[in-house]
Design an enzyme around this catalytic site. Structure first.
Site, mmCIF file in Angstrom:
data_model
loop_
_atom_site.group_PDB
_atom_site.id
_atom_site.type_symbol
_atom_site.label_atom_id
_atom_site.label_comp_id
_atom_site.label_asym_id
_atom_site.label_seq_id
_atom_site.Cartn_x
_atom_site.Cartn_y
_atom_site.Cartn_z
ATOM 1 N N CYS A 69 20.285 117.730 6.667
ATOM 2 C CA CYS A 69 20.568 117.541 5.234
ATOM 3 C C CYS A 69 21.745 116.585 5.026
ATOM 4 O O CYS A 69 22.897 116.929 5.322
ATOM 5 C CB CYS A 69 20.844 118.893 4.592
ATOM 6 S SG CYS A 69 21.507 118.802 2.919
ATOM 7 N N CYS B 225 24.440 117.797 2.521
ATOM 8 C CA CYS B 225 25.231 118.869 3.143
ATOM 9 C C CYS B 225 26.389 118.266 3.932
ATOM 10 O O CYS B 225 27.531 118.734 3.874
ATOM 11 C CB CYS B 225 24.365 119.708 4.085
ATOM 12 S SG CYS B 225 22.955 120.529 3.315
#
Length: 390
Positions: free
Chosen positions: A55, A58
């Protein structure tokens, strides 16, 4: 008092110096149950950063926001902070428990394991502090709004705020349910408006929804409110979105609801004056063969559909891509080899550019499925160069 504190924090954040930060959020380690016990003992909320290794947002959150001094001080003081990869260890179980379906998802959980508040996606420093303040204060959290809704509160301003919170927290099923119930209270004067259109576009995507059925049936009235192309594009998206559920079905892990499929197929067959209807039906038939595991019939259905000429270039590519990519996950080498030759023939229909490159990439996938990884890499590189050719 809470507002004054928040204003002070946000002001300090804006005036932060441009040089490097020195502090970061201190994430604690340990089993989830021990974290819950610690939170209960200290009477603090848990701030849980739900992430995955792949991600991008993230990683950006960890690199640029969790290392912000003001954010770090606020979270280290007020929360027990935990990071967890949702694909490892206890992650999958917690993802299921808290319905985590997008990343990053940031959860605020009490010592009893109850979800108090959550938000999805990258959050700038000021926004992350604001969300944390909301979780601490309690009255504006997602859980508080859900409780009020479950208790029967239906004030319009409240409902609009609740839908917005559900959207930010990425709770799509509940978001669609609440929005549908809200719009179902509209009379015609309120339904056929731009405001209603905006609520539908941002919150409802199931073409079987009574709201969308009504909008589709009376789409001519919305043409007077919103540009026809915009209306048609959105409605087409909803149909295809539902169809994608069957195209990308994973028979080994997903339970197929035959009644739901048949109801949708019959609904699509019954719609009138919609030029893309044949595309939907062809795709549903093809996807059903995939779900049934009859890959021979799936390819035959694709050949038949293309012979009718119902797909234009974009729709044709999308239709073929979905099913060929699924075929690559099987072990039927005979059909994979056949599909490779077919993709080569279709690629040859386009002398250069985007479409040729995309069909070449499908060929590369099929080569990989045959264990010919070196040939696949060479073809991928050729496809990249072809795509750049105008």
């Amino acid at each position: 008092m809470r507002n004054r504190i928040l204003i002070f924090i946000l002001s300090a954040l804006i005036l932060l110096p441009a040089y490097a930060q020195n502090r970061s959020i201190k994430f604690q380690e340990g089993e989830w149950n021990s974290i819950l016990k610690k939170a209960s003992k200290k009477d603090k909320l848990i701030f849980l950063d739900c992430y995955t290794s792949w991600c991008g947002p993230c990683k950006m959150l960890s690199r640029t926001v969790f290392t912000n001094d003001t954010v770090a001080d606020f979270y280290n003081k007020n929360f027990i902070c935990v990071k967890m990869d949702m694909e490892k260890g206890e992650g999958p179980e917690l993802a299921k428990k808290y319905n985590v379906a997008a990343y990053p998802t940031l959860l605020y959980v009490n010592g009893r394991g109850e979800l108090v508040h959550n938000v999805t996606g990258y959050q700038a420093p000021a926004k992350l502090i604001s969300e944390g303040s909301t979780a601490l204060e309690g009255t504006e959290t997602l859980s508080a709004y859900t409780q009020r809704y479950d208790n029967g509160e239906r004030d319009e301003s409240f409902i609009r705020k609740y839908i917005d919170k559900l959207s930010k927290a990425y709770v799509p099923k509940l978001q669609e349910k609440v929005a549908t119930e809200f719009i179902s209270t509209f009379d015609d004067d309120k339904f056929y408006t731009r405001d209603c259109w905006q609520i539908v576009v941002y919150n409802i995507s199931d073409p079987m929804s009574p709201v969308l059925k009504k909008m589709f049936r009376d789409r001519n009235r919305f043409y007077q409110i919103v540009a026809k192309d915009s209306v048609d594009m959105f409605l087409d998206y909803t149909f295809r979105n539902r169809i994608g559920k069957y195209v990308w079905n994973k028979p080994k892990t997903s339970k197929f609801n035959e009644t739901e499929y048949n109801n949708y197929l019959q609904y699509v067959k019954g719609i009138h004056n919609w030029e893309k209807k044949p595309q939907y039906i062809a795709t549903l038939y093809t996807a059903r063969h995939w779900i049934d595991g009859d890959h021979r019939a799936m390819l035959d259905e694709m050949h038949n559909a293309l012979r009718y000429g119902i797909f234009n270039d974009d729709a044709k590519l999308s239709y073929i891509q979905g099913h060929i990519i699924q075929l690559c996950t099987t072990d039927n080498q005979t059909l994979i080899a056949e599909a490779y030759e077919w993709m080569r023939q279709i690629a040859d229909e386009y002398p250069m550019g985007y479409y040729r490159s995309e069909y070449m990439r499908l060929q590369a996938r099929l080569l990989t499925a045959q264990g010919k990884s070196d040939e696949a890499k060479d073809l991928e590189e050729k496809a990249r160069k072809v795509r750049m050719t105008q």
